[in-house]
Write a protein that holds these residues in place. Structure first.
Motif, PDB file in Angstrom:
ATOM      1  N   GLU A 157      -0.919 -57.627  53.839  1.00 47.42           N
ATOM      2  CA  GLU A 157      -0.206 -58.869  53.531  1.00 47.42           C
ATOM      3  C   GLU A 157      -1.147 -59.947  53.014  1.00 47.42           C
ATOM      4  O   GLU A 157      -0.729 -60.858  52.310  1.00 47.42           O
ATOM      5  N   ARG A 158      -2.411 -59.829  53.394  1.00 49.51           N
ATOM      6  CA  ARG A 158      -3.373 -60.864  53.023  1.00 49.51           C
ATOM      7  C   ARG A 158      -4.730 -60.199  52.833  1.00 49.51           C
ATOM      8  O   ARG A 158      -5.133 -59.358  53.640  1.00 49.51           O
ATOM      9  N   GLY A 159      -5.416 -60.535  51.751  1.00 49.72           N
ATOM     10  CA  GLY A 159      -6.701 -59.912  51.503  1.00 49.72           C
ATOM     11  C   GLY A 159      -7.495 -60.647  50.447  1.00 49.72           C
ATOM     12  O   GLY A 159      -7.055 -61.666  49.898  1.00 49.72           O
ATOM     13  N   LEU A 160      -8.679 -60.120  50.182  1.00 50.21           N
ATOM     14  CA  LEU A 160      -9.545 -60.653  49.143  1.00 50.21           C
ATOM     15  C   LEU A 160      -9.734 -59.602  48.068  1.00 50.21           C
ATOM     16  O   LEU A 160      -9.909 -58.417  48.371  1.00 50.21           O
ATOM     17  N   LEU A 161      -9.693 -60.026  46.832  1.00 51.64           N
ATOM     18  CA  LEU A 161     -10.074 -59.169  45.720  1.00 51.64           C
ATOM     19  C   LEU A 161     -11.473 -59.570  45.271  1.00 51.64           C
ATOM     20  O   LEU A 161     -11.732 -60.752  45.014  1.00 51.64           O
ATOM     21  N   GLY A 162     -12.369 -58.596  45.219  1.00 52.49           N
ATOM     22  CA  GLY A 162     -13.676 -58.810  44.615  1.00 52.49           C
ATOM     23  C   GLY A 162     -13.694 -58.067  43.307  1.00 52.49           C
ATOM     24  O   GLY A 162     -13.503 -56.851  43.273  1.00 52.49           O
ATOM     25  N   MET A 163     -13.924 -58.777  42.198  1.00 52.69           N
ATOM     26  CA  MET A 163     -13.828 -58.118  40.889  1.00 52.69           C
ATOM     27  C   MET A 163     -14.932 -58.567  39.952  1.00 52.69           C
ATOM     28  O   MET A 163     -15.413 -59.703  40.020  1.00 52.69           O
ATOM     29  N   ASN A 164     -15.307 -57.659  39.077  1.00 48.74           N
ATOM     30  CA  ASN A 164     -16.306 -57.929  38.055  1.00 48.74           C
ATOM     31  C   ASN A 164     -15.691 -58.600  36.833  1.00 48.74           C
ATOM     32  O   ASN A 164     -14.536 -58.343  36.485  1.00 48.74           O
ATOM     33  N   HIS A 165     -16.508 -59.431  36.183  1.00 49.72           N
ATOM     34  CA  HIS A 165     -16.207 -59.944  34.843  1.00 49.72           C
ATOM     35  C   HIS A 165     -17.347 -59.469  33.958  1.00 49.72           C
ATOM     36  O   HIS A 165     -18.412 -60.078  33.902  1.00 49.72           O
ATOM     37  N   GLU A 166     -17.124 -58.339  33.273  1.00 47.37           N
ATOM     38  CA  GLU A 166     -18.217 -57.595  32.655  1.00 47.37           C
ATOM     39  C   GLU A 166     -18.925 -58.371  31.557  1.00 47.37           C
ATOM     40  O   GLU A 166     -20.140 -58.436  31.506  1.00 47.37           O
ATOM     41  N   TYR A 167     -18.177 -58.944  30.640  1.00 49.08           N
ATOM     42  CA  TYR A 167     -18.792 -59.651  29.511  1.00 49.08           C
ATOM     43  C   TYR A 167     -17.769 -60.633  28.972  1.00 49.08           C
ATOM     44  O   TYR A 167     -16.964 -61.172  29.743  1.00 49.08           O
ATOM     45  N   GLN A 168     -17.753 -60.913  27.666  1.00 49.60           N
ATOM     46  CA  GLN A 168     -16.858 -61.937  27.132  1.00 49.60           C
ATOM     47  C   GLN A 168     -16.243 -61.489  25.819  1.00 49.60           C
ATOM     48  O   GLN A 168     -16.900 -60.888  24.975  1.00 49.60           O
ATOM     49  N   ASN A 169     -14.981 -61.786  25.661  1.00 45.47           N
ATOM     50  CA  ASN A 169     -14.288 -61.607  24.388  1.00 45.47           C
ATOM     51  C   ASN A 169     -14.377 -62.961  23.685  1.00 45.47           C
ATOM     52  O   ASN A 169     -13.425 -63.727  23.636  1.00 45.47           O
ATOM     53  N   ASN A 170     -15.572 -63.289  23.163  1.00 43.55           N
ATOM     54  CA  ASN A 170     -15.899 -64.696  22.912  1.00 43.55           C
ATOM     55  C   ASN A 170     -15.280 -65.307  21.671  1.00 43.55           C
ATOM     56  O   ASN A 170     -15.379 -66.511  21.482  1.00 43.55           O
ATOM     57  N   LEU A 171     -14.592 -64.536  20.839  1.00 44.01           N
ATOM     58  CA  LEU A 171     -13.842 -65.162  19.757  1.00 44.01           C
ATOM     59  C   LEU A 171     -12.840 -66.158  20.328  1.00 44.01           C
ATOM     60  O   LEU A 171     -12.611 -67.227  19.752  1.00 44.01           O
ATOM     61  N   PHE A 172     -12.259 -65.824  21.485  1.00 45.42           N
ATOM     62  CA  PHE A 172     -11.177 -66.632  22.033  1.00 45.42           C
ATOM     63  C   PHE A 172     -11.649 -67.657  23.065  1.00 45.42           C
ATOM     64  O   PHE A 172     -10.848 -68.418  23.596  1.00 45.42           O
ATOM     65  N   LEU A 173     -12.965 -67.706  23.333  1.00 49.08           N
ATOM     66  CA  LEU A 173     -13.483 -68.673  24.308  1.00 49.08           C
ATOM     67  C   LEU A 173     -13.653 -70.066  23.726  1.00 49.08           C
ATOM     68  O   LEU A 173     -13.801 -71.037  24.461  1.00 49.08           O
ATOM     69  N   PHE A 174     -13.661 -70.167  22.387  1.00 44.58           N
ATOM     70  CA  PHE A 174     -13.902 -71.439  21.712  1.00 44.58           C
ATOM     71  C   PHE A 174     -12.799 -71.668  20.678  1.00 44.58           C
ATOM     72  O   PHE A 174     -12.207 -70.706  20.173  1.00 44.58           O
ATOM     73  N   PRO A 175     -12.507 -72.921  20.367  1.00 43.17           N
ATOM     74  CA  PRO A 175     -11.389 -73.191  19.451  1.00 43.17           C
ATOM     75  C   PRO A 175     -11.485 -72.443  18.128  1.00 43.17           C
ATOM     76  O   PRO A 175     -10.481 -71.952  17.612  1.00 43.17           O
ATOM     77  N   ASN A 176     -12.693 -72.359  17.566  1.00 46.57           N
ATOM     78  CA  ASN A 176     -12.876 -71.699  16.282  1.00 46.57           C
ATOM     79  C   ASN A 176     -13.927 -70.595  16.353  1.00 46.57           C
ATOM     80  O   ASN A 176     -14.591 -70.292  15.363  1.00 46.57           O
ATOM     81  N   GLY A 177     -14.068 -69.977  17.512  1.00 42.52           N
ATOM     82  CA  GLY A 177     -15.080 -68.959  17.696  1.00 42.52           C
ATOM     83  C   GLY A 177     -16.436 -69.567  18.003  1.00 42.52           C
ATOM     84  O   GLY A 177     -16.617 -70.790  17.932  1.00 42.52           O
ATOM     85  N   PRO A 178     -17.412 -68.733  18.350  1.00 44.49           N
ATOM     86  CA  PRO A 178     -18.726 -69.246  18.751  1.00 44.49           C
ATOM     87  C   PRO A 178     -19.550 -69.731  17.572  1.00 44.49           C
ATOM     88  O   PRO A 178     -19.363 -69.291  16.432  1.00 44.49           O
ATOM     89  N   THR A 179     -20.458 -70.649  17.866  1.00 46.95           N
ATOM     90  CA  THR A 179     -21.387 -71.163  16.861  1.00 46.95           C
ATOM     91  C   THR A 179     -22.507 -70.161  16.627  1.00 46.95           C
ATOM     92  O   THR A 179     -23.018 -69.571  17.581  1.00 46.95           O
ATOM     93  N   PRO A 180     -22.915 -69.954  15.367  1.00 50.59           N
ATOM     94  CA  PRO A 180     -24.049 -69.044  15.109  1.00 50.59           C
ATOM     95  C   PRO A 180     -25.330 -69.566  15.740  1.00 50.59           C
ATOM     96  O   PRO A 180     -25.443 -70.739  16.100  1.00 50.59           O
ATOM     97  N   ASN A 181     -26.316 -68.685  15.859  1.00 47.54           N
ATOM     98  CA  ASN A 181     -27.631 -69.098  16.348  1.00 47.54           C
ATOM     99  C   ASN A 181     -28.242 -70.160  15.430  1.00 47.54           C
ATOM    100  O   ASN A 181     -28.086 -70.070  14.206  1.00 47.54           O
TER     101      ASN A 181
END
Length: 737
Positions: A157-181
């Protein structure tokens, strides 16, 4: 999960994940014979809570003795699957069998702290240290008592989930995608924060499962979180950095893929392809003393060549130490690496132990378990008076299967310890690390990675300084011993009814039939063929992968010998018989097995795919299986044809599945991997993760939502998000029955 070309990098320099850095001459094995049944052991839980595994109901042993003794299967194990198979699908949705409901539970950006607003999911969200990270992966369930004060292994009925966040789908993390180096510091900080793990409370009210936003247990662990280096390599010269001049601590964990639990109720998160987060200067080999210098040999063996571009360009975020640490070049003048980050990659590639119930407890990287591209950590049934054994894969082409055996023997009282991390110190900081070698007679050997071994002491390719060096460079030590190269060992899991150990070998497009160099086909990796995608022959080698099954002699965790067979071969149902060796039908066919777990409540096996070969026909999927036992099949001759070459190879295969012992249970949304799996102890809620939906979206399409590769889970024109899904049965029953 191994993504060989990360096309989500977009504006960053192109990065190629080094999937095949094993240039050793280690043999693969040639022929096999029928394997006999091993002793069957007590019930253990691979999916569910660790304490339940120790104190759950056990089966009564049948008469018999020696290695062939068989123990009756637990009464909870089901003998056939009780649902109608789901058909293949390319739809941008989740499909489950009739009578089941799949509900989105926890999406990238969802807030976990009180007062944090719901995610806008438009690229402007921040504060990811207080929100769900990205690319959900391995996941485990830990029961909470009714008062919410601590563990209750039986609580559904009650528990904790421990989960990984492996990496990033980074096109969608920023309004217009990531800035180049060079990358703006704010963007790097955001990306660092979306990596790592979530610990989040969940509760069930009636039939509804939800997460608790303001729970005191909720926390994010990121690629910047302080962690303790523990075990034989801690404090060694190879671990010293500018940040930790005594080699005792480090910052962060990333590219966390599979997970595991311990018998004392902690989470193990596994660092997989960490190497790609770092860069080295083009002249760094020279700075370190040339191509034969020990550190250069080590760096190249783990896939970081001089001049290699990093995956995300985090080292370009500024001059601050937070960004400089992603450059592994020898830039300082010290002799021990305490004025730069020349040793930084040795701080990564470990199993990391976390107490999900104690946010203030130390997080420890367990160096006794070896450094490689870790994929899951499954333990054999704990037996009082015997050591513990954990099974681990190294997810790259041509890498190895490993086993860690604790020096300490198991005491049942340690299943409910007062201090879980201290218990981890007892069992995980001292022990023996082995690599698997498969013999031609159907047996296998566990090769001890120890500095005293003549092959390690005298290894011409690399000079080991001490046992810490052996553990830091476990791949090189396994090379020296002649361990068997495998087709990308992914997740490991243990059957609770039999104590058979399973490894998914997801694929290997390098397999060939002729020549003298690796990777020729062999008995453990017996297929190489031409595979069509559409009308073209687009893929070659062991394209669809397989699952190998092992059993320890005498079901003894400390055994130095084992037996094996191939449980299943992935294939399209329409493929030739020489490829579709398991005789898969349209209701069962799959490609690239990746995640795999057994549920303790039913004893069913669950197989998840991370596929690029069959995606012209179907999205990735989850299958359920009644797994049988090692040795239940027969000898098989595989008649390979790749390009113009042909070769027959003998192997041994498990019993072919039937329509009631293997079925497709779920198909995921577009351009997504199905990964991570755990259940509530009563088996009435199954949690899975959907990773990187829409990953093939072109960078230019960020301005046009109609061109996104997926809109799951929010629909409409929304940006896609990785998410945790909870599956329930409409009649309230156990999943799969």
């Amino acid at each position: 999960m191994n993504h060989p070309v990360d096309h989500r990098l977009l504006a960053q320099p192109a990065f190629q994940e080094e999937e095949d850095s094993n240039t050793s001459a280690n043999p693969t094995f040639e022929s096999v014979m029928a394997a006999r049944l091993s002793r069957r052991g007590m019930l253990r839980g691979s999916v569910g809570t660790a304490a339940t595994a120790v104190f759950g109901s056990f089966a009564t042993a049948a008469c018999g003795g020696g290695d062939d003794e068989v123990v009756a299967a637990p009464s909870t194990v089901v003998s056939s699957l009780g649902f109608a198979a789901v058909g293949k699908s390319l739809a941008d949705t989740i499909t489950v069998p009739a009578g089941y409901t799949a509900t989105v539970l926890y999406r990238c950006g969802d807030p976990i702290a009180t007062g944090v607003a719901a995610a806008k999911n438009d690229g402007t969200d921040g504060d990811f240290d207080k929100r769900s990270g990205d690319c959900h992966d391995g996941i485990e369930y830990f029961g909470l008592n009714a008062a919410g004060t601590g563990p209750d292994a039986s609580s559904s009925e009650r528990g904790l989930l421990g989960m990984n966040h492996e990496y990033q789908n980074n096109l969608f993390l920023f309004p217009n995608g990531p800035t180049p180096n060079p990358r703006p510091a704010a963007e790097v900080d955001k990306e660092v924060a979306v990596h790592g793990l979530s610990i989040v409370e969940v509760k069930r009210t009636g039939s509804v499962v939800s997460y608790v936003q303001g729970s005191t247990f909720n926390r994010r662990i990121t690629a910047a979180t302080t962690m303790t280096l523990s075990g034989p390599a801690a404090g060694d010269a190879l671990m010293k950095t500018k940040y930790s001049i005594d080699g005792s601590t480090t910052r962060g964990t990333q590219n966390n893929c599979g997970t595991g639990t311990t018998p004392w109720g902690t989470l193990i998160t596994c660092e997989e392809n960490w190497i790609g987060y770092f860069t080295r200067a083009a002249a760094d080999d020279t700075a370190r003393g040339g191509a034969t210098a020990r550190s250069v040999v080590s760096l190249k063996r783990y896939g970081l060549a001089a001049g290699a571009a990093s995956r995300y360009g985090w080292e370009t975020g500024g001059t601050a130490d937070l960004y400089a640490r992603w450059n592994a070049s020898q830039s300082g003048t010290s002799t021990d690496g305490t004025d730069d980050y020349r040793n930084i990659i040795n701080n990564f590639g470990w199993n990391v132990e976390i107490d999900p119930y104690q946010p203030t407890a130390k997080i420890k990287k367990r160096t006794a378990m070896g450094r490689f591209a870790h994929e899951a950590a499954a333990y054999l049934t704990p037996v009082a008076g015997k050591p513990l054994a954990f099974y681990m894969g190294d997810d790259s082409r041509g890498e190895y299967i490993f086993k860690f055996v604790s020096d300490a023997i198991w005491a049942a009282a340690d299943a409910v310890p007062a201090d879980r991390i201290a218990t981890g110190d007892k069992y995980l900081d001292k022990g023996k690390l082995y690599a698997a070698k498969f013999n031609a007679d159907g047996t296998g050997e566990w090769l001890l990675l120890d500095i005293s071994a003549a092959a390690i002491k005298g290894y011409a390719t690399y000079t080991f300084a001490n046992q810490a060096d052996v553990l830091v460079n476990a791949r090189l030590a396994a090379d020296a011993l002649g361990a068997t190269k495998m087709d990308r060992p992914e997740w490991s899991t243990v059957n609770p009814a039999t104590d058979d150990i399973y490894f998914t070998l997801t694929n290997n497009t390098n397999r060939v039939l002729t020549g003298t160099a690796y990777p020729l086909v062999d008995a453990s990796n017996p297929r190489a063929y031409n595979d069509t995608k559409g009308t073209a022959t687009a893929q070659k080698g062991n394209v669809n992968g397989h699952i190998i099954r092992m059993s320890e002699n005498g079901r003894n965790p400390a055994a130095v010998a084992f037996q094996w067979d191939v449980y299943l071969f992935g294939a399209e149902s329409t493929a030739a018989a020489a490829i579709n060796l398991s005789g898969l039908t349209a209701d069962q066919d799959f490609s690239s097995p990746d995640g795999m777990r057994f549920t303790n409540s039913t004893g069913l096996a669950w197989i998840e795919t991370d596929d690029g070969a069959y995606t012209d026909v179907t999205n990735c999927m989850l299958l359920a299986a009644v797994a049988g036992s090692r040795g239940d099949g027969a000898k098989l001759t595989v008649n390979n044809t790749r390009d113009t070459a042909t070769l027959a190879v003998d192997t041994y295969m498990g019993k072919k599945p039937t329509a009631t012992t293997l079925k497709r249970f779920l198909v995921g949304p577009a351009q997504a991997e199905v990964t991570g799996i755990c259940e509530t102890p009563d088996g009435k809620a199954l949690f899975i993760n959907i990773q990187h939906p829409g990953e093939d979206t072109a960078a230019a399409s960020i301005v046009d939502p109609t061109k996104f590769g997926s809109h799951w889970p929010d629909g409409g024109t929304a940006r896609p998000r990785s998410a945790t899904v909870v599956i329930t049965k409409n009649d309230g029953g156990r999943i799969g029955t």
